[in-house]
Design a protein around this motif. Structure first.
Motif, short mmCIF file in Angstrom:
data_model
loop_
_atom_site.label_atom_id
_atom_site.label_comp_id
_atom_site.label_asym_id
_atom_site.label_seq_id
_atom_site.Cartn_x
_atom_site.Cartn_y
_atom_site.Cartn_z
N GLY A 47 0.79 -1.33 -0.16
CA GLY A 47 0.02 0.05 -0.03
C GLY A 47 0.76 1.38 -0.08
N ALA A 48 2.21 1.27 -0.39
CA ALA A 48 2.84 2.33 -0.39
C ALA A 48 2.45 3.46 -1.47
CB ALA A 48 4.24 1.97 -0.78
N PRO A 49 2.72 4.65 -1.46
CA PRO A 49 2.27 5.63 -2.44
C PRO A 49 2.95 5.48 -3.72
CG PRO A 49 3.61 6.69 -0.84
CD PRO A 49 3.33 5.40 -0.16
N ALA A 50 2.07 5.50 -4.81
CA ALA A 50 2.68 5.45 -6.15
C ALA A 50 3.55 6.53 -6.63
CB ALA A 50 1.51 5.09 -7.26
N ILE A 51 2.98 7.90 -6.08
CA ILE A 51 3.92 9.09 -6.33
C ILE A 51 4.43 9.74 -5.12
CG2 ILE A 51 3.18 11.36 -7.50
CD1 ILE A 51 2.99 9.14 -9.49
N TYR A 52 5.56 10.34 -5.76
CA TYR A 52 6.37 10.93 -4.24
C TYR A 52 5.50 12.05 -4.12
CZ TYR A 52 10.04 13.19 -1.93
OH TYR A 52 10.81 13.63 -1.07
N ASP A 53 5.23 12.27 -2.61
CA ASP A 53 4.38 13.49 -2.32
C ASP A 53 4.91 14.12 -1.09
OD1 ASP A 53 4.32 11.36 -0.33
OD2 ASP A 53 2.08 10.96 -0.53
N ARG A 54 6.23 14.06 -0.69
CA ARG A 54 6.80 14.58 0.22
C ARG A 54 6.98 16.18 -0.12
NH1 ARG A 54 11.03 9.89 2.18
NH2 ARG A 54 9.43 8.58 2.47
N ALA A 55 7.26 16.52 -1.46
CA ALA A 55 7.45 17.56 -1.98
C ALA A 55 6.66 17.76 -3.47
CB ALA A 55 8.88 18.34 -2.02
N PRO A 56 6.20 18.83 -3.95
CA PRO A 56 5.63 18.79 -5.12
C PRO A 56 6.83 18.63 -6.37
CG PRO A 56 5.06 20.95 -4.23
CD PRO A 56 6.21 20.24 -3.38
N LEU A 57 6.63 17.74 -7.19
CA LEU A 57 7.71 17.22 -8.29
C LEU A 57 7.95 18.11 -9.10
CD1 LEU A 57 6.29 13.73 -9.25
CD2 LEU A 57 8.50 14.16 -7.93
N ILE A 58 7.24 19.39 -9.49
CA ILE A 58 7.63 20.23 -10.17
C ILE A 58 8.62 21.43 -9.62
CG2 ILE A 58 5.62 21.72 -9.59
CD1 ILE A 58 5.71 22.52 -12.66
N ASP A 59 8.24 21.53 -8.13
CA ASP A 59 9.13 22.19 -7.43
C ASP A 59 10.68 21.53 -7.47
OD1 ASP A 59 7.11 23.98 -6.85
OD2 ASP A 59 6.91 23.36 -4.94
N LEU A 60 10.81 20.22 -7.08
CA LEU A 60 12.02 19.74 -7.13
C LEU A 60 12.57 19.64 -8.43
CD1 LEU A 60 10.95 16.48 -5.18
CD2 LEU A 60 12.17 18.50 -4.34
N THR A 61 11.88 19.76 -9.55
CA THR A 61 12.48 19.54 -10.93
C THR A 61 13.16 21.11 -11.27
OG1 THR A 61 11.08 17.92 -11.64
CG2 THR A 61 12.07 19.54 -13.27
N LEU A 62 12.23 21.99 -10.83
CA LEU A 62 12.89 23.42 -11.13
C LEU A 62 14.07 23.77 -10.11
CD1 LEU A 62 9.51 25.35 -11.14
CD2 LEU A 62 10.96 24.75 -13.00
N ALA A 63 14.05 23.23 -8.88
CA ALA A 63 15.53 23.29 -8.22
C ALA A 63 16.52 22.58 -8.74
CB ALA A 63 15.00 23.03 -6.77
N HIS A 64 16.24 21.43 -9.29
CA HIS A 64 17.48 20.75 -9.73
C HIS A 64 17.96 21.55 -11.03
CE1 HIS A 64 19.05 16.53 -10.46
NE2 HIS A 64 19.15 16.99 -11.72
N LEU A 65 17.04 21.84 -12.10
CA LEU A 65 17.65 22.71 -13.07
C LEU A 65 17.91 23.81 -12.74
CD1 LEU A 65 14.46 22.29 -15.56
CD2 LEU A 65 16.48 20.92 -15.63
N GLY A 66 17.72 24.71 -11.86
CA GLY A 66 18.58 25.86 -11.31
C GLY A 66 19.72 25.68 -10.81
#
Length: 258
Positions: A47-66
């Motif tokens: 029953g583990a979550p299928a989508i990472y939900d501890r932080a918005p994925l779009i925020d993590l992506t933008l931070a990564h690209l930055g």
């Protein structure tokens, strides 16, 4: 021959459509990740979550690209500056020293550089920036050096014959002609940085590595796969985009990079 030409024209179009589709799916996933939960659900257990939900994925992506953008920009400025300096008569003796400096990042694994940077910069984004900066110097430096030292002698002689100063020749002739080769180095450096930046999460830097590490620690393969897919898709799209820019500049200058 006509059929072969038509097939050659269709191949680039098909590649463009595939890249556009990949970009569209990536944007859709980052904007509405929960809609992709059924795709990743088979990779979960208990029953583990299928989508990472501890932080918005779009925020993590933008931070990564930055982070990658800042490190790549700094590496480009320093590497191009060093290469220009050692290709001038006054700086030729510093070529071995410059090569030693830009090779530092390639001598040590990124994880080791991060470990050494943490006591200096603390946890967070700064040690990651430092590691990516060092790791990105070598390709840009070597390509800039190649581009500046393999210019057509006739063109340089013509610039001198026009009465250009050394500064004018550098800015108006040498760097523009070497730009396609320099961009090739920037492309390689940036894509390497994009992939390497995932380890920044081990020192609390915000980025997509957070998703992958969370999946490894919890045994949730859905997190690992989605984090890896986002990074891989970004790397391919970035490589293609910078490659298109490189080819466009090469056509304008009449110089080939490979």
């Amino acid at each position: 021959m006509a059929e072969r030409g038509a097939r050659a024209r269709r191949l680039p179009r098909a590649g463009t459509l595939i890249r556009f589709a990949a970009f569209a799916v990536l944007v859709l996933f980052l904007a509405m990740p929960e809609s992709f939960a059924p795709v990743f659900a088979p990779l979960t257990t208990n029953g583990a979550p299928a989508i990472y939900d501890r932080a918005p994925l779009i925020d993590l992506t933008l931070a990564h690209l930055g982070t990658v953008a800042v490190a790549s920009l700094a590496a480009t400025v320093v590497a191009v500056g060093l290469a220009v300096g050692v290709t001038r008569p006054a700086g030729a003796d510093f070529l071995p020293l410059s090569r030693s400096i830009v090779n530092i990042g390639q001598t040590f694994p990124p994880v080791a550089v991060l470990a050494l940077a943490v006591p200096l910069f603390g946890f967070g984004e700064r040690p990651t920036l430092f590691a990516l900066f060092l790791y990105g110097l070598l390709p840009i430096f070597e390509n800039t050096l190649t581009g500046l030292t393999r210019l057509p002698p006739a063109v340089l002689d013509a610039a001198d014959g026009m009465g250009m100063t050394a500064r004018q020749r550098l800015l108006k002739v040498e760097l523009p002609l070497a730009l396609p080769v320099i961009l090739e180095g920037v492309k390689i450096s940036t894509v390497i940085g994009l992939s390497t930046a995932t380890i920044g999460s081990t020192v609390a830097a915000k980025g997509l590595g957070e998703v992958i590490i969370a999946g490894l620690l919890s045994g949730n393969m859905a997190f690992v796969v989605q984090g890896g897919l986002v990074v891989a898709t970004l790397a391919v799209l970035l490589y293609d985009s910078l490659g298109a820019l490189e080819r466009r500049v090469a056509r304008r200058t009449g110089r080939r990079t490979g």
